[in-house]
Design a protein around this motif. Sequence first.
Motif: not given
Length: 104
Positions: A2-3, A6, A10, A34, A36, A38-40, A42-43
């Motif tokens: 996910m990192d 993102i 960006q 998955h 992670d 939750k990291k996605l 906001p996008h």
Amino acid sequence: MMDALILADQHNCVVLKDAAMRMAAGYDQNLFTHPDFKKLVPHHQLMTETQAFCSGEAESDDEYSHMSMMELYKIIDEDKGTAQIDSYMDRATLVDLVRSMRTN
């Protein structure tokens, strides 16, 4: 995963984004489970793109739509009649270019 997805989005890094999307599509379970994911959240646009890619809705179903961007660039590099491409293209443009090279 996910990192990387993102970060690639960006910074408009289409090759990294393609690789991260393919990793997401290869995730054995539902992408929403998955750790992670939750990291996605906001996008929103990226989440929509990723979901479409993972479900196969993003592309038509031909031999080129399933190739990585690196494989597509390799086809262009190996074609003797194509000028060298010095900049990255988005995935859709790259697939269209390779298709047009093969149909001419």
